[in-house]
Scaffold this motif. Structure first.
Motif, PDB file in Angstrom:
ATOM      1  N   PHE A   1       0.852  -1.372   0.006  1.00 23.11           N
ATOM      2  CA  PHE A   1       0.091   0.062  -0.130  1.00 23.11           C
ATOM      3  C   PHE A   1       0.949   1.290   0.000  1.00 23.11           C
ATOM      4  O   PHE A   1       0.443   2.522   0.528  1.00 23.11           O
ATOM      5  CB  PHE A   1      -0.997  -0.126   1.286  1.00 23.11           C
ATOM      6  CG  PHE A   1      -1.843  -1.307   1.095  1.00 23.11           C
ATOM      7  CD1 PHE A   1      -2.478  -1.727   0.113  1.00 23.11           C
ATOM      8  CD2 PHE A   1      -2.198  -1.880   2.539  1.00 23.11           C
ATOM      9  CE1 PHE A   1      -3.304  -2.829   0.251  1.00 23.11           C
ATOM     10  CE2 PHE A   1      -2.985  -2.813   2.587  1.00 23.11           C
ATOM     11  CZ  PHE A   1      -3.597  -3.412   1.511  1.00 23.11           C
ATOM     12  N   LYS A   2       2.235   1.090  -0.332  1.00 25.19           N
ATOM     13  CA  LYS A   2       3.030   2.366  -0.575  1.00 25.19           C
ATOM     14  C   LYS A   2       2.559   3.327  -1.683  1.00 25.19           C
ATOM     15  O   LYS A   2       1.974   2.907  -2.511  1.00 25.19           O
ATOM     16  CB  LYS A   2       4.515   1.849  -0.607  1.00 25.19           C
ATOM     17  CG  LYS A   2       4.813   1.311   0.358  1.00 25.19           C
ATOM     18  CD  LYS A   2       6.387   1.086   0.333  1.00 25.19           C
ATOM     19  CE  LYS A   2       7.150   0.234  -0.783  1.00 25.19           C
ATOM     20  NZ  LYS A   2       8.611   0.008  -0.558  1.00 25.19           N
ATOM     21  N   PRO A   3       2.515   4.502  -1.418  1.00 25.17           N
ATOM     22  CA  PRO A   3       3.550   5.157  -0.209  1.00 25.17           C
ATOM     23  C   PRO A   3       2.606   5.741   0.882  1.00 25.17           C
ATOM     24  O   PRO A   3       1.271   5.843   0.555  1.00 25.17           O
ATOM     25  CB  PRO A   3       3.705   6.583  -0.881  1.00 25.17           C
ATOM     26  CG  PRO A   3       2.523   6.966  -2.142  1.00 25.17           C
ATOM     27  CD  PRO A   3       2.374   5.545  -2.707  1.00 25.17           C
ATOM     28  N   TRP A   4       2.967   5.346   2.160  1.00 23.39           N
ATOM     29  CA  TRP A   4       2.395   6.166   3.387  1.00 23.39           C
ATOM     30  C   TRP A   4       2.777   7.082   3.556  1.00 23.39           C
ATOM     31  O   TRP A   4       3.926   7.230   3.929  1.00 23.39           O
ATOM     32  CB  TRP A   4       2.776   4.909   4.244  1.00 23.39           C
ATOM     33  CG  TRP A   4       2.069   3.490   4.347  1.00 23.39           C
ATOM     34  CD1 TRP A   4       2.490   2.675   3.453  1.00 23.39           C
ATOM     35  CD2 TRP A   4       0.902   2.879   5.017  1.00 23.39           C
ATOM     36  NE1 TRP A   4       1.943   1.303   3.471  1.00 23.39           N
ATOM     37  CE2 TRP A   4       0.752   1.575   4.667  1.00 23.39           C
ATOM     38  CE3 TRP A   4       0.176   3.398   6.014  1.00 23.39           C
ATOM     39  CZ2 TRP A   4      -0.294   0.895   5.167  1.00 23.39           C
ATOM     40  CZ3 TRP A   4      -0.875   2.773   6.571  1.00 23.39           C
ATOM     41  CH2 TRP A   4      -1.174   1.396   6.209  1.00 23.39           C
ATOM     42  N   ARG A   5       1.860   8.204   3.575  1.00 20.61           N
ATOM     43  CA  ARG A   5       2.186   9.498   3.484  1.00 20.61           C
ATOM     44  C   ARG A   5       2.099  10.038   5.252  1.00 20.61           C
ATOM     45  O   ARG A   5       3.141  10.782   5.527  1.00 20.61           O
ATOM     46  CB  ARG A   5       1.206  10.350   2.885  1.00 20.61           C
ATOM     47  CG  ARG A   5       1.201  10.052   1.405  1.00 20.61           C
ATOM     48  CD  ARG A   5       2.770  10.491   0.805  1.00 20.61           C
ATOM     49  NE  ARG A   5       2.774  10.482  -0.719  1.00 20.61           N
ATOM     50  CZ  ARG A   5       3.621  10.613  -1.625  1.00 20.61           C
ATOM     51  NH1 ARG A   5       4.907  10.801  -0.994  1.00 20.61           N
ATOM     52  NH2 ARG A   5       3.848  10.487  -2.741  1.00 20.61           N
TER      53      ARG A   5
END
Length: 321
Positions: A86-90
């Motif tokens: 599920f990147k990118p994790w902001r």
């Protein structure tokens, strides 16, 4: 596939029940548009997350579900591998059974800056507009909020929220894939947060009226946005990009922002914090695989963006309806 039935059941018996006049049709349409493609694949990945039992939950001092000893090595690696899809994790950070999701933003820094200034959230209905993956939703709930709703139209952010919710399981914390323009005049929330959104709106005045329409009389608005130095007539309108972002429209001075809020009928307006965005708050990590703040600044002058504008400076405004 994502279902919002539990949310409908929750609001049917609380002060948001009138939202049921419009919301189910909106979310049914949204769901029909996302039966296939990337979001559908993410949902399959979510379904593969192992069911675990968290020995402890902390959403007061951080966002943490469980500890490392709650699960075996295989489960830990499986969780890590699936969540990295599920990147990118902001926005974050999150801690899941000892796994540190080291997000691009240290959103806890912003939370620490604003909490000394906001009203006590105990037993309040809270709305967070443009909430990203929902980090602050958990902190709002941890601070005592009775019912928390976040809205953000980004599919990936909804998926990330669902992944964290899988481990925390709190039905009083919710994220809906909506934009602010899709909200009716709910007039139901004690607190409305809008952080890092205003500069993405083509019409900031319309946006402020939309925020006001969600508050109960006397309710509190907490707004954080990019600002520039200057007087009440100073507003930066960037060119095609600002700090490599395409969709940045208006960066007011603090005085101009206060004037906008007053023009929209807010009162008790105050600036409670200004802060230059630092590289230790927004940076590259193993959980994003993209550029971050250091890449957005002039390599020869950190006081300027790569386009030559003033480097990102943020301010927090609080006002009442």
């Amino acid at each position: 596939m994502t279902s919002f039935n539990n949310f409908y059941q929750n609001i049917a018996t609380n002060r948001l029940s009138h939202w049921l006049n419009t919301l189910p049709a909106q979310l049914t349409q949204w769901r029909e548009q996302h039966l296939h493609g990337e979001f559908a694949q993410w949902q399959k990945t979510l379904a593969a997350l192992p069911k675990t039992s968290a020995s402890s939950i902390d959403i007061n001092t951080c966002v943490r579900a469980g500890v490392r000893n709650d699960i075996n090595d295989g489960e830990y690696k499986r969780i890590e591998n699936l969540l990295k899809k599920f990147k990118p994790w902001r926005k974050g950070p999150y801690h899941i059974h000892g796994l540190h999701i080291d997000t691009e933003w240290r959103s806890d820094f912003k939370w620490d800056r604003l909490t000394p200034h906001i009203s006590d959230l105990s037993n309040r209905y809270v709305l967070d507009i443009g909430c990203g993956s929902g980090y602050h939703l958990w902190r709002m709930r941890g601070a005592g909020a009775k019912f928390v709703v976040g809205i953000d139209p980004t599919q990936l952010f909804l998926t990330q929220f669902q992944a964290i919710q899988h481990f925390i399981q709190d039905p009083q914390v919710n994220l809906l894939p909506l934009g602010v323009e899709q909200l009716p005049e709910l007039k139901a929330f004690d607190s409305v947060f809008a952080m890092g959104v205003l500069y993405h709106r083509r019409s900031p005045i319309d946006f402020l009226y939309q925020l006001k329409a969600q508050l109960v009389p006397g309710g509190e608005l907490v707004l954080e946005t990019l600002v520039v130095d200057g007087d009440e007539n100073t507003v930066l309108v960037p060119g095609e990009r600002y700090a490599k972002m395409r969709n940045v429209w208006f960066l007011p001075s603090c005085d101009a922002m206060c004037a906008w809020l007053a023009r929209c009928g807010f009162n008790n307006i105050r600036v409670v914090n200004t802060d230059i965005t630092a590289i230790d708050e927004q940076r590259k990590t193993d959980w994003i695989d993209t550029e971050s703040l250091q890449d957005f600044l002039d390599p020869n002058d950190a006081n300027k963006t790569i386009e030559g504008y003033p480097a990102p400076k943020r301010a927090i405004f609080i006002a009442n309806k």
